[in-house]
Design a protein around this motif. Structure first.
Motif, PDB file in Angstrom:
ATOM      1  N   SER A 179       0.818  -1.211   0.000  1.00 22.01           N
ATOM      2  CA  SER A 179       0.000   0.000   0.000  1.00 22.01           C
ATOM      3  C   SER A 179       0.852   1.261   0.000  1.00 22.01           C
ATOM      4  O   SER A 179       2.034   1.244   0.375  1.00 22.01           O
ATOM      5  N   LEU A 180       0.240   2.343  -0.410  1.00 19.72           N
ATOM      6  CA  LEU A 180       0.773   3.668  -0.133  1.00 19.72           C
ATOM      7  C   LEU A 180       0.437   4.010   1.315  1.00 19.72           C
ATOM      8  O   LEU A 180      -0.451   3.413   1.924  1.00 19.72           O
ATOM      9  N   VAL A 181       1.144   4.985   1.845  1.00 16.63           N
ATOM     10  CA  VAL A 181       0.782   5.526   3.158  1.00 16.63           C
ATOM     11  C   VAL A 181      -0.151   6.703   2.911  1.00 16.63           C
ATOM     12  O   VAL A 181       0.103   7.535   2.027  1.00 16.63           O
ATOM     13  N   SER A 182      -1.241   6.770   3.651  1.00 18.65           N
ATOM     14  CA  SER A 182      -2.310   7.722   3.356  1.00 18.65           C
ATOM     15  C   SER A 182      -1.886   9.179   3.452  1.00 18.65           C
ATOM     16  O   SER A 182      -2.547  10.054   2.891  1.00 18.65           O
ATOM     17  N   SER A 183      -0.763   9.458   4.100  1.00 21.04           N
ATOM     18  CA  SER A 183      -0.248  10.836   4.123  1.00 21.04           C
ATOM     19  C   SER A 183       0.232  11.274   2.747  1.00 21.04           C
ATOM     20  O   SER A 183       0.315  12.464   2.453  1.00 21.04           O
ATOM     21  N   LEU A 184       0.584  10.307   1.890  1.00 23.59           N
ATOM     22  CA  LEU A 184       1.134  10.561   0.549  1.00 23.59           C
ATOM     23  C   LEU A 184       2.376  11.448   0.601  1.00 23.59           C
ATOM     24  O   LEU A 184       2.662  12.202  -0.335  1.00 23.59           O
ATOM     25  N   ASP A 185       3.121  11.325   1.664  1.00 18.73           N
ATOM     26  CA  ASP A 185       4.361  12.098   1.845  1.00 18.73           C
ATOM     27  C   ASP A 185       5.400  11.611   0.834  1.00 18.73           C
ATOM     28  O   ASP A 185       5.809  10.446   0.864  1.00 18.73           O
ATOM     29  N   PRO A 186       5.852  12.473  -0.081  1.00 19.75           N
ATOM     30  CA  PRO A 186       6.801  12.024  -1.115  1.00 19.75           C
ATOM     31  C   PRO A 186       8.096  11.462  -0.544  1.00 19.75           C
ATOM     32  O   PRO A 186       8.582  10.418  -0.993  1.00 19.75           O
ATOM     33  N   THR A 187       8.671  12.143   0.440  1.00 23.37           N
ATOM     34  CA  THR A 187       9.950  11.704   1.001  1.00 23.37           C
ATOM     35  C   THR A 187       9.819  10.363   1.696  1.00 23.37           C
ATOM     36  O   THR A 187      10.714   9.510   1.602  1.00 23.37           O
ATOM     37  N   LEU A 188       8.728  10.145   2.393  1.00 29.01           N
ATOM     38  CA  LEU A 188       8.498   8.860   3.058  1.00 29.01           C
ATOM     39  C   LEU A 188       8.468   7.735   2.036  1.00 29.01           C
ATOM     40  O   LEU A 188       9.046   6.658   2.259  1.00 29.01           O
ATOM     41  N   HIS A 189       7.829   7.958   0.911  1.00 32.16           N
ATOM     42  CA  HIS A 189       7.731   6.893  -0.090  1.00 32.16           C
ATOM     43  C   HIS A 189       9.058   6.655  -0.808  1.00 32.16           C
ATOM     44  O   HIS A 189       9.342   5.524  -1.217  1.00 32.16           O
ATOM     45  N   ILE A 190       9.866   7.676  -0.947  1.00 29.98           N
ATOM     46  CA  ILE A 190      11.224   7.465  -1.464  1.00 29.98           C
ATOM     47  C   ILE A 190      12.009   6.589  -0.483  1.00 29.98           C
ATOM     48  O   ILE A 190      12.713   5.654  -0.887  1.00 29.98           O
ATOM     49  N   ARG A 191      11.878   6.855   0.813  1.00 34.21           N
ATOM     50  CA  ARG A 191      12.549   6.039   1.832  1.00 34.21           C
ATOM     51  C   ARG A 191      12.071   4.595   1.779  1.00 34.21           C
ATOM     52  O   ARG A 191      12.864   3.659   1.943  1.00 34.21           O
ATOM     53  N   MET A 192      10.788   4.400   1.566  1.00 36.40           N
ATOM     54  CA  MET A 192      10.263   3.040   1.440  1.00 36.40           C
ATOM     55  C   MET A 192      10.941   2.310   0.284  1.00 36.40           C
ATOM     56  O   MET A 192      11.348   1.148   0.406  1.00 36.40           O
ATOM     57  N   GLY A 193      11.063   2.997  -0.845  1.00 41.01           N
ATOM     58  CA  GLY A 193      11.723   2.382  -1.994  1.00 41.01           C
ATOM     59  C   GLY A 193      13.175   2.043  -1.710  1.00 41.01           C
ATOM     60  O   GLY A 193      13.654   0.961  -2.082  1.00 41.01           O
ATOM     61  N   GLU A 194      13.885   2.942  -1.059  1.00 47.69           N
ATOM     62  CA  GLU A 194      15.287   2.681  -0.718  1.00 47.69           C
ATOM     63  C   GLU A 194      15.411   1.446   0.172  1.00 47.69           C
ATOM     64  O   GLU A 194      16.328   0.631   0.011  1.00 47.69           O
ATOM     65  N   ALA A 195      14.487   1.325   1.127  1.00 46.46           N
ATOM     66  CA  ALA A 195      14.528   0.173   2.038  1.00 46.46           C
ATOM     67  C   ALA A 195      14.280  -1.139   1.304  1.00 46.46           C
ATOM     68  O   ALA A 195      14.822  -2.189   1.667  1.00 46.46           O
ATOM     69  N   LEU A 196      13.457  -1.087   0.267  1.00 41.25           N
ATOM     70  CA  LEU A 196      13.075  -2.302  -0.449  1.00 41.25           C
ATOM     71  C   LEU A 196      14.013  -2.654  -1.605  1.00 41.25           C
ATOM     72  O   LEU A 196      13.886  -3.729  -2.193  1.00 41.25           O
ATOM     73  N   ALA A 197      14.950  -1.782  -1.909  1.00 41.64           N
ATOM     74  CA  ALA A 197      15.852  -1.997  -3.050  1.00 41.64           C
ATOM     75  C   ALA A 197      16.580  -3.342  -3.017  1.00 41.64           C
ATOM     76  O   ALA A 197      16.781  -3.949  -4.084  1.00 41.64           O
ATOM     77  N   PRO A 198      17.007  -3.874  -1.845  1.00 46.60           N
ATOM     78  CA  PRO A 198      17.705  -5.172  -1.852  1.00 46.60           C
ATOM     79  C   PRO A 198      16.897  -6.312  -2.448  1.00 46.60           C
ATOM     80  O   PRO A 198      17.470  -7.302  -2.914  1.00 46.60           O
ATOM     81  N   LEU A 199      15.583  -6.201  -2.468  1.00 52.76           N
ATOM     82  CA  LEU A 199      14.765  -7.250  -3.075  1.00 52.76           C
ATOM     83  C   LEU A 199      15.083  -7.429  -4.548  1.00 52.76           C
ATOM     84  O   LEU A 199      14.959  -8.531  -5.096  1.00 52.76           O
ATOM     85  N   ARG A 200      15.498  -6.354  -5.199  1.00 54.09           N
ATOM     86  CA  ARG A 200      15.791  -6.428  -6.628  1.00 54.09           C
ATOM     87  C   ARG A 200      16.938  -7.396  -6.909  1.00 54.09           C
ATOM     88  O   ARG A 200      16.950  -8.068  -7.941  1.00 54.09           O
ATOM     89  N   ASP A 201      17.895  -7.485  -5.975  1.00 52.45           N
ATOM     90  CA  ASP A 201      19.007  -8.411  -6.156  1.00 52.45           C
ATOM     91  C   ASP A 201      18.582  -9.862  -5.999  1.00 52.45           C
ATOM     92  O   ASP A 201      19.334 -10.773  -6.338  1.00 52.45           O
TER      93      ASP A 201
END
Length: 316
Positions: A179-201
């Motif tokens: 899900s998205l976070v309902s605040s729709l905070d852009p910086t928070l969602h960038i942080r989420m992506g950074e945290a999940l990046a290892p899955l790509r490997d």
């Protein structure tokens, strides 16, 4: 037979003959593993990609202004060096107070669109879920200091199953929705992506599903081919926002930090409020940007969808 005769009649020479014969045998070449077997043993880094998913079920059932988008979604997987092992999809159609992942072994479909023909409500996408991937998502987010919750009851909305029906029609790749976070905070969602990046490997593709332009009245005006003044305005103003979006995501002269700054301040972009009166269809791009941390992205779709200018962005 001659050699056998020598060994029987000339026992004194048998050792010598045997050694000579063996030393002159050609080496047996070791078979090389098939190319498919070698490829299967090597997991390539999966992409982080932001897809425009179109209007409701139109990309699948056919609708005005969707032909090029449908063709792209069907062709996109063929451009990848390897099929992803799993798909983590962030759709603009699910918001929660904290990041939440579907965790059921199998998820039902949510037909969250209205006023379409009956066949739009009979679509099926029986891909498996992945409780194991859901666990990994939560572990990575929590390790980054973010909250995460699992939901074994929620199904997949059309932001998940519509593009995947076209991209992976066999439905044989495990899918988890975040899900998205309902605040729709852009910086928070960038942080989420950074945290999940290892899955790509591990071969997990991060898929942001939304639309680079999402003003519904403007889309309805533009889908008639821009014949009206409102339709022509939608086309013109969508191009202005899209130019900014491509600069922010694709310009190789920008650093990753500069791209993050631009997307965090997306409201300052030309025609931003017009392109996204509410930003839930844009914010999946922020997750994709974070997961694609590094070099500039590429525009895998650079064309018209629903009558307006749209872009889909990929990071490899």
């Amino acid at each position: 037979m001659v050699l056998r005769g020598l060994l029987i009649t000339l026992p004194a020479l048998s050792i010598t003959c045997t050694i000579w014969f063996a030393s002159h045998l050609p080496e047996t070449p070791q078979p090389e593993p098939p190319a498919a077997q070698m490829a299967a043993s090597t997991v390539l880094r999966a992409p982080s990609v932001y897809l425009t998913h179109g209007g409701g079920p139109f990309p699948v059932i056919g609708g005005p202004g969707h032909a090029s988008l449908t063709a792209f979604l069907k062709a996109w997987p063929k451009s990848l060096a390897q099929q992803p092992k799993a798909l983590l999809v962030v759709s603009g159609h699910w918001e929660s107070d904290v990041p939440t992942v579907t965790s059921a072994p199998q998820s039902e479909l949510i037909y969250d669109y209205y006023g379409f023909p009956p066949e739009a409500y009979q679509l099926k996408y029986p891909a498996p879920g992945s409780p194991q991937l859901a666990d990994k998502v939560c572990s990575l987010l929590k390790a980054a200091g973010l909250e995460c919750r699992k939901d074994a009851k929620r199904g997949w909305d059309h932001g998940v199953f519509i593009p995947l029906m076209l991209a992976y029609p066999k439905a044989d790749i495990p899918v988890v929705q975040l899900s998205l976070v309902s605040s729709l905070d852009p910086t928070l969602h960038i942080r989420m992506g950074e945290a999940l990046a290892p899955l790509r490997d591990e071969g997990v593709a991060i898929v942001g599903s939304g639309s680079s332009f999402h003003n519904l009245p403007a889309l309805f005006a533009a889908m008639d081919g821009g014949a009206t003044r409102a339709g022509q305005e939608a086309v013109r103003r969508s191009k202005s926002f899209d130019e900014w979006l491509q600069h922010a995501c694709l310009d190789p002269s920008l650093t990753y930090e500069q791209r993050c700054e631009l997307l965090a301040a997306w409201r300052k972009a030309p025609e931003a409020a017009y392109a996204h009166p509410r930003e839930e269809h844009l914010i999946p791009l922020h997750v994709v940007l974070g997961a694609g941390k590094g070099a500039a992205g590429t525009a895998v779709f650079d064309g018209t969808a629903m009558g307006v200018k749209c872009t889909s962005v990929q990071y490899l």
